[in-house]
Design a protein around this motif. Structure first.
Motif, PDB file in Angstrom:
ATOM      1  N   SER A   2       0.814  -1.203   0.000  1.00 17.67           N
ATOM      2  CA  SER A   2       0.000   0.000   0.000  1.00 17.67           C
ATOM      3  C   SER A   2       0.855   1.262   0.000  1.00 17.67           C
ATOM      4  CB  SER A   2      -0.915   0.010   1.222  1.00 17.67           C
ATOM      5  OG  SER A   2      -0.173   0.225   2.401  1.00 17.67           O
ATOM      6  N   VAL A   3       0.247   2.358  -0.471  1.00 15.32           N
ATOM      7  CA  VAL A   3       0.912   3.654  -0.471  1.00 15.32           C
ATOM      8  C   VAL A   3       1.225   4.085   0.954  1.00 15.32           C
ATOM      9  CG1 VAL A   3       0.555   6.096  -0.958  1.00 15.32           C
ATOM     10  CG2 VAL A   3      -0.074   4.391  -2.665  1.00 15.32           C
ATOM     11  N   THR A   4       0.288   3.843   1.860  1.00 18.73           N
ATOM     12  CA  THR A   4       0.488   4.244   3.256  1.00 18.73           C
ATOM     13  C   THR A   4       1.711   3.572   3.852  1.00 18.73           C
ATOM     14  OG1 THR A   4      -1.906   4.512   3.514  1.00 18.73           O
ATOM     15  CG2 THR A   4      -0.598   4.348   5.524  1.00 18.73           C
ATOM     16  N   ALA A   5       1.884   2.291   3.568  1.00 22.23           N
ATOM     17  CA  ALA A   5       3.041   1.565   4.104  1.00 22.23           C
ATOM     18  C   ALA A   5       4.341   2.150   3.578  1.00 22.23           C
ATOM     19  CB  ALA A   5       2.934   0.087   3.744  1.00 22.23           C
ATOM     20  N   LEU A   7       4.846   5.296   2.602  1.00 25.24           N
ATOM     21  CA  LEU A   7       5.054   6.618   3.191  1.00 25.24           C
ATOM     22  C   LEU A   7       5.495   6.556   4.644  1.00 25.24           C
ATOM     23  CD1 LEU A   7       2.043   8.591   1.681  1.00 25.24           C
ATOM     24  CD2 LEU A   7       4.465   8.942   1.185  1.00 25.24           C
ATOM     25  N   ARG A   8       5.185   5.442   5.317  1.00 31.31           N
ATOM     26  CA  ARG A   8       5.579   5.302   6.721  1.00 31.31           C
ATOM     27  C   ARG A   8       7.056   4.942   6.888  1.00 31.31           C
ATOM     28  NH1 ARG A   8       0.308   1.869   8.831  1.00 31.31           N
ATOM     29  NH2 ARG A   8      -1.099   3.666   9.135  1.00 31.31           N
ATOM     30  N   ALA A  13       8.742  10.151   3.109  1.00 27.09           N
ATOM     31  CA  ALA A  13       7.871  11.326   2.980  1.00 27.09           C
ATOM     32  C   ALA A  13       8.703  12.593   2.796  1.00 27.09           C
ATOM     33  CB  ALA A  13       6.960  11.444   4.197  1.00 27.09           C
ATOM     34  N   GLN A 130       8.325  -3.050  -2.409  1.00 22.74           N
ATOM     35  CA  GLN A 130       7.765  -1.711  -2.225  1.00 22.74           C
ATOM     36  C   GLN A 130       8.152  -0.745  -3.343  1.00 22.74           C
ATOM     37  OE1 GLN A 130       9.533  -1.130   1.734  1.00 22.74           O
ATOM     38  NE2 GLN A 130       7.469  -0.938   2.567  1.00 22.74           N
ATOM     39  N   THR A 133       5.473   0.434  -6.030  1.00 22.01           N
ATOM     40  CA  THR A 133       4.520   1.363  -5.434  1.00 22.01           C
ATOM     41  C   THR A 133       5.141   2.747  -5.281  1.00 22.01           C
ATOM     42  OG1 THR A 133       3.461  -0.430  -4.210  1.00 22.01           O
ATOM     43  CG2 THR A 133       3.050   1.796  -3.424  1.00 22.01           C
ATOM     44  N   LEU A 137       3.649   6.127  -6.848  1.00 19.60           N
ATOM     45  CA  LEU A 137       3.347   7.222  -5.926  1.00 19.60           C
ATOM     46  C   LEU A 137       4.112   8.474  -6.326  1.00 19.60           C
ATOM     47  CD1 LEU A 137       2.165   8.358  -3.286  1.00 19.60           C
ATOM     48  CD2 LEU A 137       4.138   7.389  -2.097  1.00 19.60           C
ATOM     49  N   THR A 260      -1.742   3.672  -8.837  1.00 20.47           N
ATOM     50  CA  THR A 260      -1.143   3.016  -7.675  1.00 20.47           C
ATOM     51  C   THR A 260      -1.862   1.713  -7.352  1.00 20.47           C
ATOM     52  OG1 THR A 260      -2.524   4.240  -6.100  1.00 20.47           O
ATOM     53  CG2 THR A 260      -0.389   5.207  -6.683  1.00 20.47           C
TER      54      THR A 260
END
Length: 384
Positions: A2-5, A7-8, A13, A130, A133, A137, A260
C-alpha cells in the motif's frame, strides 16, 4: 504493497516532499516565462523563451546526474541550483531578447535533477516489493507540480507582475534543493561501482527506443501550455491558461492515484501511449467558454502518469549497472527535448495561422506517433 506503508518508511515522505517543492519550477517556469515575456514579446517569442529553458533542462539534467553517479548528490544539486538561480535573476532584469534567451538557457542548464536523484534512492530506502509502489506514488505526487506550479506562478504574476513570477520560481527551486540535500539518505548515497562506458546508459538499444518515444510524448505535452495561452487570450484573459494547466494536472493526479492500484508496467506501454494521445483529441473542440475547457483539460492529463510510471519501471530494468541516476535523467531530458520542440513549433504555428484550434493539432498527433516506438520496448520487457 500500500501507499500508506511506503510513506511510513523513514525518510520517504521527506525526500518525496522536498523533491516535489524543488520540482515546482517545472510547472511554474513555463507559465512564469510566458507571462513575463508576453508583456513585451509576441506569442512566438514567448514560446521560444520557454523552449530554450526546456532545452537547458534537457542538456543539464544528464550531465549533472552523471556527475552525481560518480560523486555525491548534495554538491551537484546545490551547484546546479546556484547556476539556475543566476539565470532567473538575470532574466528578471528586463534584458534584451538575446540576453533573455541566454538567461533562460542558464536557468534550465543548472536546474537540479531531482527526478534522477529521488528515484535512485528508492532501493536504498525500501524493500524490493515496495519499489513499484514508490514509482507510481512518485509519478502521482509529481502531478502536484503541475497543479500548484502554474497556480503559484499565476498568483505571483497577479500580485507583483511578470517579474514576481520569475522570482517565485527561483525561490521554490532553492528551497526544495536545500531541504532535499540535507536529508540523511541523500547525504549518504553513493553511485554503484561498475565499469564505465562513454555512452553511459545510452548503450542500451531498448533505452534509446524508449527515449525516442518519450521525446514525442514530451512534444505533445510541452506544446499544450502555448496552445492554452493562446486559447485563454482568445476567450478573455491569459490568466485562464494557468487554471487550465492546473486542471490538466488534476486529471494527471487522478490518473496517477488510480495507477497506484493498477500498477501497470512496461508491457502496456503501447496501449498507454495510444490512450494518452486520444485523450488530447477533444481539446480540438475549443469551446467558447474556458469553463467548458476545464473538463477537457482534466481528461487529457489522465493517462500521463500511468505512461510515465511504466516508462520509469522499464528504465529500472533495462539500464546498465552503475548508470541509474543518468538513465533516469535521460528520460527527463528526452521529455524536455520534446517539450522544448513542441513549445517552439506550436508557437510558430500560432504565429503563422490565425486560428486558436491550430494550436491543439500538434499534441495528439505527435503523441500517437510515439506508439510504434514503444512496441519493441514492450516486447523487450516481456522477455526479461
Amino acid at each position: 504493497m500500500s501507499v500508506t506503508a511506503v510513506l511510513r518508511v523513514a525518510q520517504v515522505a521527506r525526500v518525496l516532499a522536498a523533491s516535489t517543492v524543488g520540482r515546482l519550477p517545472l510547472g511554474a517556469a513555463p507559465v512564469a516565462l510566458l507571462m513575463y515575456a508576453r508583456e513585451t514579446l509576441s506569442i512566438g517569442a514567448a514560446g521560444l523563451l520557454v523552449g530554450v529553458y526546456t532545452a537547458g533542462l534537457a542538456v543539464g539534467g544528464p550531465v549533472l546526474a552523471r556527475i552525481a553517479d560518480r560523486l555525491r548528490q548534495p554538491p551537484v544539486l546545490l551547484g546546479g541550483a546556484a547556476v539556475s538561480t543566476t539565470g532567473f535573476v538575470v532574466l528578471a532584469q528586463g534584458v534584451p531578447l538575446w540576453a533573455a534567451l541566454l538567461a533562460s538557457l542558464l536557468a534550465g542548464l543548472g536546474a537540479p535533477p531531482f527526478e534522477a536523484g529521488l528515484r535512485v534512492l528508492w532501493r536504498d530506502l525500501l524493500d524490493e516489493e515496495q519499489v513499484p509502489t514508490a514509482y507510481t506514488l512518485d509519478i502521482a505526487v509529481q502531478e502536484l507540480i503541475f497543479i500548484f506550479g502554474p497556480l503559484v506562478a499565476g498568483a505571483a504574476v497577479t500580485l507583483g507582475g511578470g517579474v514576481a513570477g520569475v522570482y517565485a520560481t527561483a525561490g521554490l527551486q532553492l528551497l526544495g534543493t536545500v531541504w532535499f540535500v540535507t536529508t540523511p539518505v541523500v547525504r549518504k548515497w553513493r553511485g554503484e561501482h561498475a565499469e564505465r562506458h562513454w555512452a553511459g546508459p545510452l548503450r542500451s538499444g531498448s533505452l534509446r527506443l524508449l527515449l525516442a518515444a518519450v521525446v514525442l510524448v514530451g512534444a505533445g505535452v510541452g506544446s499544450l501550455p502555448v496552445a492554452l495561452l493562446d486559447y485563454a487570450e482568445s476567450v478573455g484573459h491569459r490568466s485562464w491558461s494557468s487554471w487550465l494547466l492546473a486542471a490538466q494536472a488534476v486529471g494527471a493526479l487522478i490518473g496517477g492515484l488510480v495507477n497506484t492500484r493498477l500498477k501497470v508496467d512496461g508491457r502496456r506501454l503501447p496501449l498507454l501511449g495510444l490512450l494518452l494521445g486520444l485523450g488530447y483529441v477533444p481539446l480540438l473542440l475549443t469551446p467558447s467558454s474556458a469553463l467548458l475547457m476545464i473538463p477537457l483539460a482534466i481528461l487529457c492529463g489522465f493517462m500521463l502518469p500511468p505512461l510515465l510510471a511504466a516508462a520509469f519501471l522499464t528504465v529500472d530494468r533495462i539500464a546498465p549497472a552503475g548508470t541509474a541516476a543518468e538513465a533516469f535523467a535521460w528520460v527527463a531530458t528526452a521529455f524536455s527535448v520534446g517539450a522544448a520542440a513542441g513549445a517552439a513549433v506550436d508557437g510558430a504555428i500560432l504565429d503563422a495561422v490565425d486560428a486558436t484550434r491550430a494550436g491543439f493539432v500538434l499534441p495528439p498527433m505527435v503523441i500517437l506517433l510515439a506508439v510504434p516506438w514503444l512496441r519493441p520496448v514492450a516486447r523487450r520487457v516481456r522477455e526479461l
